[in-house]
Design an enzyme around this catalytic site. Sequence first.
Site, PDB file in Angstrom:
ATOM      1  N   HIS A   1      67.920  63.066  94.983  1.00 13.64           N
ATOM      2  CA  HIS A   1      67.294  64.266  94.429  1.00 13.64           C
ATOM      3  C   HIS A   1      67.341  64.306  92.902  1.00 13.64           C
ATOM      4  O   HIS A   1      68.412  64.245  92.304  1.00 13.64           O
ATOM      5  CB  HIS A   1      67.873  65.571  94.980  1.00 13.64           C
ATOM      6  CG  HIS A   1      66.803  66.617  95.060  1.00 13.64           C
ATOM      7  ND1 HIS A   1      66.437  67.384  93.993  1.00 13.64           N
ATOM      8  CD2 HIS A   1      65.964  66.947  96.063  1.00 13.64           C
ATOM      9  CE1 HIS A   1      65.436  68.163  94.350  1.00 13.64           C
ATOM     10  NE2 HIS A   1      65.121  67.916  95.594  1.00 13.64           N
ATOM     11  N   GLY A   2      66.146  64.369  92.342  1.00 14.43           N
ATOM     12  CA  GLY A   2      65.985  64.614  90.909  1.00 14.43           C
ATOM     13  C   GLY A   2      66.274  63.425  90.012  1.00 14.43           C
ATOM     14  O   GLY A   2      66.234  63.557  88.786  1.00 14.43           O
TER      15      GLY A   2
ATOM     16  N   THR B   1      63.721  70.673  98.297  1.00 12.67           N
ATOM     17  CA  THR B   1      65.059  70.952  98.826  1.00 12.67           C
ATOM     18  C   THR B   1      65.975  71.298  97.658  1.00 12.67           C
ATOM     19  O   THR B   1      66.054  70.552  96.688  1.00 12.67           O
ATOM     20  CB  THR B   1      65.592  69.704  99.577  1.00 12.67           C
ATOM     21  OG1 THR B   1      64.535  69.184 100.379  1.00 12.67           O
ATOM     22  CG2 THR B   1      66.767  70.053 100.446  1.00 12.67           C
TER      23      THR B   1
ATOM     24  N   GLU C   1      63.482  62.620 106.754  1.00  6.51           N
ATOM     25  CA  GLU C   1      64.219  63.837 106.372  1.00  6.51           C
ATOM     26  C   GLU C   1      63.659  65.011 107.146  1.00  6.51           C
ATOM     27  O   GLU C   1      62.438  65.124 107.287  1.00  6.51           O
ATOM     28  CB  GLU C   1      64.002  64.156 104.892  1.00  6.51           C
ATOM     29  CG  GLU C   1      64.714  63.295 103.935  1.00  6.51           C
ATOM     30  CD  GLU C   1      64.344  63.714 102.519  1.00  6.51           C
ATOM     31  OE1 GLU C   1      63.864  64.844 102.303  1.00  6.51           O
ATOM     32  OE2 GLU C   1      64.509  62.888 101.636  1.00  6.51           O
TER      33      GLU C   1
ATOM     34  N   HIS D   1      59.720  63.388 104.280  1.00  5.17           N
ATOM     35  CA  HIS D   1      60.254  64.654 104.774  1.00  5.17           C
ATOM     36  C   HIS D   1      59.139  65.386 105.512  1.00  5.17           C
ATOM     37  O   HIS D   1      58.156  65.796 104.893  1.00  5.17           O
ATOM     38  CB  HIS D   1      60.744  65.483 103.564  1.00  5.17           C
ATOM     39  CG  HIS D   1      61.397  66.779 103.927  1.00  5.17           C
ATOM     40  ND1 HIS D   1      62.004  67.590 102.991  1.00  5.17           N
ATOM     41  CD2 HIS D   1      61.548  67.423 105.110  1.00  5.17           C
ATOM     42  CE1 HIS D   1      62.502  68.663 103.593  1.00  5.17           C
ATOM     43  NE2 HIS D   1      62.225  68.595 104.873  1.00  5.17           N
TER      44      HIS D   1
ATOM     45  N   ARG E   1      53.570  70.902 104.288  1.00  3.63           N
ATOM     46  CA  ARG E   1      52.895  71.019 102.985  1.00  3.63           C
ATOM     47  C   ARG E   1      52.504  69.661 102.403  1.00  3.63           C
ATOM     48  O   ARG E   1      51.623  69.581 101.572  1.00  3.63           O
ATOM     49  CB  ARG E   1      53.755  71.796 101.988  1.00  3.63           C
ATOM     50  CG  ARG E   1      54.968  71.059 101.530  1.00  3.63           C
ATOM     51  CD  ARG E   1      55.687  71.787 100.428  1.00  3.63           C
ATOM     52  NE  ARG E   1      56.322  73.002 100.910  1.00  3.63           N
ATOM     53  CZ  ARG E   1      57.355  73.570 100.289  1.00  3.63           C
ATOM     54  NH1 ARG E   1      57.817  73.049  99.182  1.00  3.63           N
ATOM     55  NH2 ARG E   1      57.917  74.656 100.768  1.00  3.63           N
ATOM     56  N   HIS E   2      53.207  68.595 102.802  1.00  6.85           N
ATOM     57  CA  HIS E   2      52.790  67.275 102.309  1.00  6.85           C
ATOM     58  C   HIS E   2      52.659  66.285 103.479  1.00  6.85           C
ATOM     59  O   HIS E   2      51.545  65.979 103.878  1.00  6.85           O
ATOM     60  CB  HIS E   2      53.667  66.751 101.161  1.00  6.85           C
ATOM     61  CG  HIS E   2      55.140  67.024 101.269  1.00  6.85           C
ATOM     62  ND1 HIS E   2      55.885  66.671 102.348  1.00  6.85           N
ATOM     63  CD2 HIS E   2      55.999  67.622 100.398  1.00  6.85           C
ATOM     64  CE1 HIS E   2      57.139  67.022 102.148  1.00  6.85           C
ATOM     65  NE2 HIS E   2      57.253  67.614 100.982  1.00  6.85           N
TER      66      HIS E   2
ATOM     67  N   ASN F   1      60.956  57.885  98.214  1.00  6.70           N
ATOM     68  CA  ASN F   1      60.405  59.064  98.876  1.00  6.70           C
ATOM     69  C   ASN F   1      58.938  59.203  98.477  1.00  6.70           C
ATOM     70  O   ASN F   1      58.638  59.412  97.292  1.00  6.70           O
ATOM     71  CB  ASN F   1      61.228  60.289  98.454  1.00  6.70           C
ATOM     72  CG  ASN F   1      60.733  61.551  99.119  1.00  6.70           C
ATOM     73  OD1 ASN F   1      59.526  61.768  99.205  1.00  6.70           O
ATOM     74  ND2 ASN F   1      61.636  62.381  99.585  1.00  6.70           N
TER      75      ASN F   1
ATOM     76  N   HIS G   1      60.162  61.709  93.206  1.00  8.48           N
ATOM     77  CA  HIS G   1      59.299  62.401  92.243  1.00  8.48           C
ATOM     78  C   HIS G   1      59.131  61.617  90.954  1.00  8.48           C
ATOM     79  O   HIS G   1      58.016  61.400  90.479  1.00  8.48           O
ATOM     80  CB  HIS G   1      59.881  63.800  91.971  1.00  8.48           C
ATOM     81  CG  HIS G   1      58.967  64.684  91.207  1.00  8.48           C
ATOM     82  ND1 HIS G   1      59.182  65.013  89.889  1.00  8.48           N
ATOM     83  CD2 HIS G   1      57.812  65.279  91.556  1.00  8.48           C
ATOM     84  CE1 HIS G   1      58.202  65.789  89.473  1.00  8.48           C
ATOM     85  NE2 HIS G   1      57.360  65.968  90.453  1.00  8.48           N
TER      86      HIS G   1
ATOM     87  N   ARG H   1      58.143  68.525 106.749  1.00  7.41           N
ATOM     88  CA  ARG H   1      58.567  69.924 106.614  1.00  7.41           C
ATOM     89  C   ARG H   1      57.885  70.776 107.685  1.00  7.41           C
ATOM     90  O   ARG H   1      56.788  70.474 108.131  1.00  7.41           O
ATOM     91  CB  ARG H   1      58.196  70.463 105.222  1.00  7.41           C
ATOM     92  CG  ARG H   1      58.907  69.753 104.077  1.00  7.41           C
ATOM     93  CD  ARG H   1      58.582  70.437 102.754  1.00  7.41           C
ATOM     94  NE  ARG H   1      59.210  71.738 102.681  1.00  7.41           N
ATOM     95  CZ  ARG H   1      60.333  71.995 102.004  1.00  7.41           C
ATOM     96  NH1 ARG H   1      60.915  71.062 101.285  1.00  7.41           N
ATOM     97  NH2 ARG H   1      60.856  73.205 102.008  1.00  7.41           N
TER      98      ARG H   1
ATOM     99  N   HIS I   1      55.451  62.730  97.687  1.00 11.57           N
ATOM    100  CA  HIS I   1      54.665  63.195  96.530  1.00 11.57           C
ATOM    101  C   HIS I   1      53.254  62.601  96.534  1.00 11.57           C
ATOM    102  O   HIS I   1      52.343  63.176  95.946  1.00 11.57           O
ATOM    103  CB  HIS I   1      55.422  62.864  95.241  1.00 11.57           C
ATOM    104  CG  HIS I   1      56.869  63.277  95.335  1.00 11.57           C
ATOM    105  ND1 HIS I   1      57.265  64.588  95.248  1.00 11.57           N
ATOM    106  CD2 HIS I   1      57.994  62.563  95.594  1.00 11.57           C
ATOM    107  CE1 HIS I   1      58.579  64.659  95.433  1.00 11.57           C
ATOM    108  NE2 HIS I   1      59.048  63.444  95.638  1.00 11.57           N
TER     109      HIS I   1
ATOM    110  N   GLU J   1      74.299  61.935 102.288  1.00  9.84           N
ATOM    111  CA  GLU J   1      73.499  61.793 101.070  1.00  9.84           C
ATOM    112  C   GLU J   1      73.890  62.944 100.159  1.00  9.84           C
ATOM    113  O   GLU J   1      73.650  64.116 100.490  1.00  9.84           O
ATOM    114  CB  GLU J   1      71.993  61.822 101.373  1.00  9.84           C
ATOM    115  CG  GLU J   1      71.184  61.664 100.090  1.00  9.84           C
ATOM    116  CD  GLU J   1      69.694  61.485 100.313  1.00  9.84           C
ATOM    117  OE1 GLU J   1      69.304  60.769 101.267  1.00  9.84           O
ATOM    118  OE2 GLU J   1      68.924  62.064  99.533  1.00  9.84           O
TER     119      GLU J   1
HETATM  120  N1  PXP Z   1      66.736  63.091  99.179  1.00 11.22           N
HETATM  121  C1  PXP Z   1      66.469  64.290  99.758  1.00 11.22           C
HETATM  122  C2  PXP Z   1      67.339  64.748 100.869  1.00 11.22           C
HETATM  123  C3  PXP Z   1      65.364  65.058  99.330  1.00 11.22           C
HETATM  124  O1  PXP Z   1      65.108  66.241  99.914  1.00 11.22           O
HETATM  125  C4  PXP Z   1      64.539  64.545  98.312  1.00 11.22           C
HETATM  126  C5  PXP Z   1      63.322  65.311  97.898  1.00 11.22           C
HETATM  127  O2  PXP Z   1      62.430  65.417  98.954  1.00 11.22           O
HETATM  128  C6  PXP Z   1      64.860  63.305  97.750  1.00 11.22           C
HETATM  129  C7  PXP Z   1      65.975  62.607  98.195  1.00 11.22           C
HETATM  130  C8  PXP Z   1      64.060  62.702  96.636  1.00 11.22           C
HETATM  131  O3  PXP Z   1      64.126  63.558  95.540  1.00 11.22           O
HETATM  132  P1  PXP Z   1      63.163  63.365  94.299  1.00 11.22           P
HETATM  133  O4  PXP Z   1      61.767  63.432  94.810  1.00 11.22           O
HETATM  134  O5  PXP Z   1      63.517  64.498  93.392  1.00 11.22           O
HETATM  135  O6  PXP Z   1      63.473  62.031  93.704  1.00 11.22           O
END
Ligand code: PXP
Length: 254
Positions: free
Chosen positions: A200-201, A105, A74, A44, A50-51, A8, A223, A46, A11, A159
């Site tokens: 995510h995360g 998210t 996304e 993503h 914002r990005h 992703n 991230h 949005r 960032h 996902e």
């Molecule tokens: N998957 C989805 C659906 C997300 O919304 C995000 C964050 O935009 C990610 C994956 C990636 O998450 P991270 O940036 O925390 O690794």
Amino acid sequence: MKTRLGVNIDHVATLRQARGENYPSIVDAANTVLRDGADQITIHLREDRRHIQDTDVEAVHLVTKKFGKPLNLEMGCNDEIVEIAVATAPSWICLVPEKREEKTTEGGLDLKNKANFDKVMSTCKYLKSKVEGLKISLFLEGDIETLTLASEMPIDAVEIHTGDYARAFLNNESYDSYLSQYKNAKIFLTSKKIGCHAGHGLTAESLMPLLENNLFEEYNIGHWIICQSLFDGLSKVVRDMVNCMNDYPYSLKD
Ligand code: PXP
């Protein structure tokens, strides 16, 4: 079957937007990530832009096409964004909930809410009717009730939101319950022929138990990768600039 990595790169766009410059380049980021072996790019778009910007979507899509790898777009179920997605025709769309005030998210789609369920269902049907060969994933929590609702939809993958698991891992809290939930989710989704993705995360460390337990076929991570690349790249950038300055010693004379 290969375990796939989607990176992703939102960032990178966040850094760019913070200064309103045209660097760091999202196209360079996509090229680098795919050249070095990632299996897909995730971005993503949005509502508040914002990005990622509209023009980024096309630019990144061209890079993914060049590498013959998927773009995973996304997005929320928002009419304007849906039309951009249709015009873009990416390989994958991941539908996510979107709140303007959130930092990122914050969790999966709430399919237990009838209005949400109907909106997601109609968005899936519309996208599938407009984009030939499109694959859709839904960003969801891993409970079986939610996954059962999802299995009624024309989707190709789920996902699973790993944000709470990743936070528990980082805080040294017990995370076994997440692993067993993900195991059950995998069994259920596989029985329905729905792919099992995660995102995510996640960090390099919190990824390990998921890999060791063979839980997901695809991970979307952003991230941490972008943050860690500061430290894996910062020393070279500083060294190069210091070397450059050493070539031009300052003199008090003109
Ligand atoms: N998957 C989805 C659906 C997300 O919304 C995000 C964050 O935009 C990610 C994956 C990636 O998450 P991270 O940036 O925390 O690794």
